[in-house]
Motif scaffolding. Sequence first.
Motif, short mmCIF file in Angstrom:
data_model
loop_
_atom_site.label_atom_id
_atom_site.label_comp_id
_atom_site.label_asym_id
_atom_site.label_seq_id
_atom_site.Cartn_x
_atom_site.Cartn_y
_atom_site.Cartn_z
N ALA A 62 0.83 -1.20 0.00
CA ALA A 62 0.00 0.00 0.00
C ALA A 62 0.86 1.25 0.00
CB ALA A 62 -0.94 -0.01 1.20
N GLU A 63 1.89 1.28 0.82
CA GLU A 63 2.74 2.46 0.92
C GLU A 63 3.48 2.74 -0.39
OE1 GLU A 63 3.66 2.18 5.75
OE2 GLU A 63 5.12 1.43 4.29
N ALA A 64 3.89 1.67 -1.08
CA ALA A 64 4.57 1.86 -2.36
C ALA A 64 3.63 2.51 -3.39
CB ALA A 64 5.09 0.53 -2.89
N GLY A 65 2.39 2.03 -3.44
CA GLY A 65 1.42 2.63 -4.35
C GLY A 65 1.08 4.06 -3.97
N GLN A 66 0.94 4.32 -2.68
CA GLN A 66 0.65 5.67 -2.22
C GLN A 66 1.76 6.64 -2.61
OE1 GLN A 66 -0.18 5.57 1.98
NE2 GLN A 66 -2.04 4.37 1.74
N GLU A 67 3.00 6.16 -2.52
CA GLU A 67 4.15 7.00 -2.89
C GLU A 67 4.10 7.38 -4.37
OE1 GLU A 67 9.06 6.83 -3.06
OE2 GLU A 67 7.92 5.18 -2.17
N VAL A 68 3.80 6.41 -5.21
CA VAL A 68 3.73 6.67 -6.65
C VAL A 68 2.59 7.64 -6.96
CG1 VAL A 68 3.35 5.65 -8.93
CG2 VAL A 68 4.79 4.47 -7.25
N PHE A 69 1.43 7.41 -6.37
CA PHE A 69 0.29 8.27 -6.65
C PHE A 69 0.50 9.68 -6.09
CE2 PHE A 69 -3.16 4.79 -7.38
CZ PHE A 69 -2.38 4.27 -8.40
N ALA A 70 1.23 9.79 -4.98
CA ALA A 70 1.56 11.12 -4.46
C ALA A 70 2.47 11.87 -5.43
CB ALA A 70 2.23 11.00 -3.09
N SER A 71 3.35 11.15 -6.11
CA SER A 71 4.23 11.81 -7.09
C SER A 71 3.43 12.36 -8.26
CB SER A 71 5.31 10.83 -7.58
OG SER A 71 4.78 9.87 -8.48
N ILE A 72 2.32 11.70 -8.59
CA ILE A 72 1.43 12.22 -9.63
C ILE A 72 0.72 13.47 -9.11
CG2 ILE A 72 -0.60 11.74 -11.04
CD1 ILE A 72 0.20 8.75 -10.91
N GLU A 73 0.16 13.37 -7.93
CA GLU A 73 -0.59 14.49 -7.33
C GLU A 73 0.29 15.73 -7.17
OE1 GLU A 73 -3.85 14.52 -3.88
OE2 GLU A 73 -1.84 14.03 -3.15
N ASN A 74 1.56 15.53 -6.85
CA ASN A 74 2.46 16.65 -6.58
C ASN A 74 3.28 17.08 -7.78
OD1 ASN A 74 1.79 16.89 -3.78
ND2 ASN A 74 2.98 15.05 -3.38
N CYS A 75 3.04 16.46 -8.93
CA CYS A 75 3.75 16.86 -10.15
C CYS A 75 3.45 18.32 -10.47
CB CYS A 75 3.32 15.96 -11.30
SG CYS A 75 4.18 16.29 -12.86
N HIS A 76 4.47 19.09 -10.82
CA HIS A 76 4.28 20.50 -11.12
C HIS A 76 3.77 20.75 -12.53
CE1 HIS A 76 6.61 22.86 -7.81
NE2 HIS A 76 5.64 22.12 -7.32
#
Length: 261
Positions: free
Chosen positions: A84-98
């Motif tokens: 779960a944490e690995a997926g959350q990290e990847v999806f956070a990188s999408i959300e925080n993409c500039h």
Amino acid sequence: MTNYKNVLFENNGEIVHLTINRPDKLNALNIDTIAEIKTAFEEIYDDSTIKGVIVKGAGEKAFVAGADISEIAELTEVNARKFAEAGQEVFASIENCHKPVIALVNGFALGGGCELAMACHMRVATATARFGQPEVNLGVIPGYGGTQRLTQLVGKAKSFELCMTGDMIKADEALQLGLVNHVMESIEAAQAKSEEILGKIMAKAPVAIGLVIDCINAVNNEQENGYQTEANGFAACTKTSDFEEGTTAFLERRKAAFKGE
């Protein structure tokens, strides 16, 4: 350029079309696909020529129909947390993409697919799109941020209902709830709408766009004062040449030519 197996990375000038490419599995997210999405966004972060991203699923049946159940069935408490944490990290990188990221949703966006769509900044759906968090049907709960982002987008009461019943909702209801930005009649129309939105955004000052993303994401970050983030971002903009260009162009009654500096 990275050689991908489960995603298609197509750079059409300034816009990347990132396609989850497992149509025989309804584009289900397995561990390898999550890893490839991570690598793709690392490329997107690092390439200054890329100005926007459209995320979509291969085929006509699904955006992403969920996670790979064969992998989930083998999880234990220890590796499930890491999963779960690995997926959350990847999806956070999408959300925080500039750079602006739009999910083009056609067909099923369930479980991890709904979570992937919600991690994007905006969602353009076709009339056939279906959204849901059906994990309770498997005896688990969403693990890639679904409980959090769904609540942020549709409110607590509706999020409770969708996550606890596992029900799917149609595109028109998703639009009414604020889960999607636009519903179009076809994939082609959704593609055109996504490119239209990105075109408008890419004509603006890139630094300012990135800081808008930071500030809006700060709304739901309890560890961050969103008002202070906004004030800091506002001040940071004034140090850019784009700020000088934007204000000068306005006063001279001409279109600004932003450079992202």
